[in-house]
Design a protein around this motif. Structure first.
Motif, mmCIF file in Angstrom:
data_model
loop_
_atom_site.group_PDB
_atom_site.id
_atom_site.type_symbol
_atom_site.label_atom_id
_atom_site.label_comp_id
_atom_site.label_asym_id
_atom_site.label_seq_id
_atom_site.Cartn_x
_atom_site.Cartn_y
_atom_site.Cartn_z
ATOM 1 N N GLN A 250 0.802 -1.216 0.000
ATOM 2 C CA GLN A 250 0.000 0.000 0.000
ATOM 3 C C GLN A 250 0.847 1.284 0.000
ATOM 4 O O GLN A 250 1.109 1.857 -1.063
ATOM 5 C CB GLN A 250 -0.980 -0.038 1.189
ATOM 6 C CG GLN A 250 -1.950 -1.226 1.076
ATOM 7 C CD GLN A 250 -3.035 -1.261 2.126
ATOM 8 O OE1 GLN A 250 -3.324 -0.268 2.794
ATOM 9 N NE2 GLN A 250 -3.675 -2.427 2.282
ATOM 10 N N TYR A 251 1.318 1.740 1.126
ATOM 11 C CA TYR A 251 1.979 3.054 1.183
ATOM 12 C C TYR A 251 3.264 3.144 0.366
ATOM 13 O O TYR A 251 3.579 4.198 -0.185
ATOM 14 C CB TYR A 251 2.283 3.429 2.635
ATOM 15 C CG TYR A 251 1.071 3.845 3.419
ATOM 16 C CD1 TYR A 251 0.544 5.130 3.308
ATOM 17 C CD2 TYR A 251 0.430 2.949 4.275
ATOM 18 C CE1 TYR A 251 -0.571 5.515 4.026
ATOM 19 C CE2 TYR A 251 -0.690 3.320 5.000
ATOM 20 C CZ TYR A 251 -1.194 4.604 4.867
ATOM 21 O OH TYR A 251 -2.305 4.980 5.580
ATOM 22 N N HIS B 2 -1.030 1.574 -5.502
ATOM 23 C CA HIS B 2 -2.153 1.588 -4.570
ATOM 24 C C HIS B 2 -2.618 3.024 -4.333
ATOM 25 O O HIS B 2 -1.847 3.982 -4.469
ATOM 26 C CB HIS B 2 -1.741 0.948 -3.240
ATOM 27 C CG HIS B 2 -2.892 0.646 -2.333
ATOM 28 N ND1 HIS B 2 -3.409 1.577 -1.452
ATOM 29 C CD2 HIS B 2 -3.633 -0.477 -2.165
ATOM 30 C CE1 HIS B 2 -4.411 1.033 -0.783
ATOM 31 N NE2 HIS B 2 -4.566 -0.213 -1.184
ATOM 32 N N LYS C 240 -3.132 4.547 -1.698
ATOM 33 C CA LYS C 240 -2.444 5.176 -0.584
ATOM 34 C C LYS C 240 -0.946 5.370 -0.827
ATOM 35 O O LYS C 240 -0.232 5.818 0.076
ATOM 36 C CB LYS C 240 -2.631 4.346 0.690
ATOM 37 C CG LYS C 240 -4.021 4.419 1.304
ATOM 38 C CD LYS C 240 -4.095 3.611 2.585
ATOM 39 C CE LYS C 240 -5.436 3.780 3.276
ATOM 40 N NZ LYS C 240 -5.591 5.092 3.921
ATOM 41 N N GLN D 4 -0.064 5.590 9.533
ATOM 42 C CA GLN D 4 -0.364 4.397 8.747
ATOM 43 C C GLN D 4 -1.733 3.843 9.167
ATOM 44 O O GLN D 4 -1.926 3.451 10.315
ATOM 45 C CB GLN D 4 0.710 3.337 8.958
ATOM 46 C CG GLN D 4 2.096 3.763 8.496
ATOM 47 C CD GLN D 4 3.179 2.791 8.881
ATOM 48 O OE1 GLN D 4 2.914 1.650 9.268
ATOM 49 N NE2 GLN D 4 4.430 3.233 8.798
ATOM 50 N N GLU E 7 -5.659 -0.500 4.618
ATOM 51 C CA GLU E 7 -6.903 -1.087 4.136
ATOM 52 C C GLU E 7 -6.785 -2.615 4.174
ATOM 53 O O GLU E 7 -5.680 -3.147 4.286
ATOM 54 C CB GLU E 7 -7.174 -0.606 2.705
ATOM 55 C CG GLU E 7 -7.413 0.899 2.625
ATOM 56 C CD GLU E 7 -7.723 1.363 1.212
ATOM 57 O OE1 GLU E 7 -7.671 0.527 0.284
ATOM 58 O OE2 GLU E 7 -7.998 2.567 1.041
#
Length: 243
Positions: free
Chosen positions: A60-61, A66, A68, A213, A216
């Motif tokens: 994700q990050y 993604h 995010k 943070q 999802e």
């Protein structure tokens, strides 16, 4: 004639060196993203939650696409780590990007508070910060630093080494911004510090903000405690508890 040629050559070398210095001094990245290693099981490895956090970050990050991702503006050019824990956390993300980790790992000592161990971390942090602010490969790019939290920001440690810069807060000139915390709390593994250098001719940052943070699914059960608040582990966790 030989003396004349030698003199000319020496002058040309001096001019070239002088011309190169400003570029080296101002080869600053556009953005530095700082985060801490994941939750630990012991001095050598992450616990199950830390391992899950490493996977979540890569998905994700610190991912390519993604929603995010922190790299919507531009892709990362480097991932840096300093300890086994930080290397373990960042490796999945760096692998997704096909970028080798720039690892300056310091191996754990029998006693982690051993002065020699702390001094090694000081030295590696100083070397890494210098590289970040002067390496022309990263000029105007995004660098990710996964670090040991005392050497990100720790007011007590900074007082312990008067006259010497030992934290990223000092070495990356974050202490020149008013909103940067003076200490990274022991119980927080779930934040990014995002530092922007808006002036390409200066190594003083122009902006700073923190990102919490909040993953999802399928990683939404990872601890996500507020800044300075305790982290709560599930029963039976193999993680070290930090207050």
């Amino acid at each position: 004639m030989k003396r004349i040629l030698a003199g000319v050559l020496s002058a040309l070398i001096s001019v070239a060196a002088a011309a190169a210095l400003p570029e080296a001094a101002h080869a600053v990245p556009e953005r530095v993203i700082i985060l801490r290693h994941g939750e630990k099981k012991n001095d050598y490895a992450l616990c199950s939650i830390g391992e899950e956090r490493a996977k979540a970050l890569a998905a994700q990050y610190l991912s390519r696409d993604h929603a995010k991702t922190l790299f919507a503006h531009q892709p990362p050019v480097a991932f840096m780590s300093i300890t086994l824990h930080t290397l373990e956390l960042v490796s999945p993300s760096a692998g997704k990007w096909g970028i080798p980790v720039d690892d300056v790992s310091v191996m754990p000592e029998p006693r982690r508070d051993d002065p020699k161990f702390v001094e090694k971390l000081n030295q590696r942090t100083q070397e890494a910060a210098h590289e970040v602010l002067t390496d022309p490969r990263w000029n105007g790019r995004t660098v990710v630093m996964v670090w040991e939290h005392h050497h990100i920001a720790d007011a007590k440690m900074e007082k312990q080494f008067p006259g010497e810069e030992v934290t990223l807060r000092q070495l990356l000139n974050l202490d020149k911004l008013k909103d940067v915390p003076k200490t990274w709390p022991n119980a927080n593994y779930d934040y990014f510090w995002i530092v922007d250098y808006g002036d390409p001719k200066s190594d003083v940052p122009t902006a700073f903000h923190m990102v919490k943070q909040a993953f999802e699914p399928p990683y939404n059960t990872l601890p996500s405690n507020d800044w300075g608040a305790p982290e709560v582990f599930p029963p039976g966790s193999d993680c070290e508890h930090r207050k």
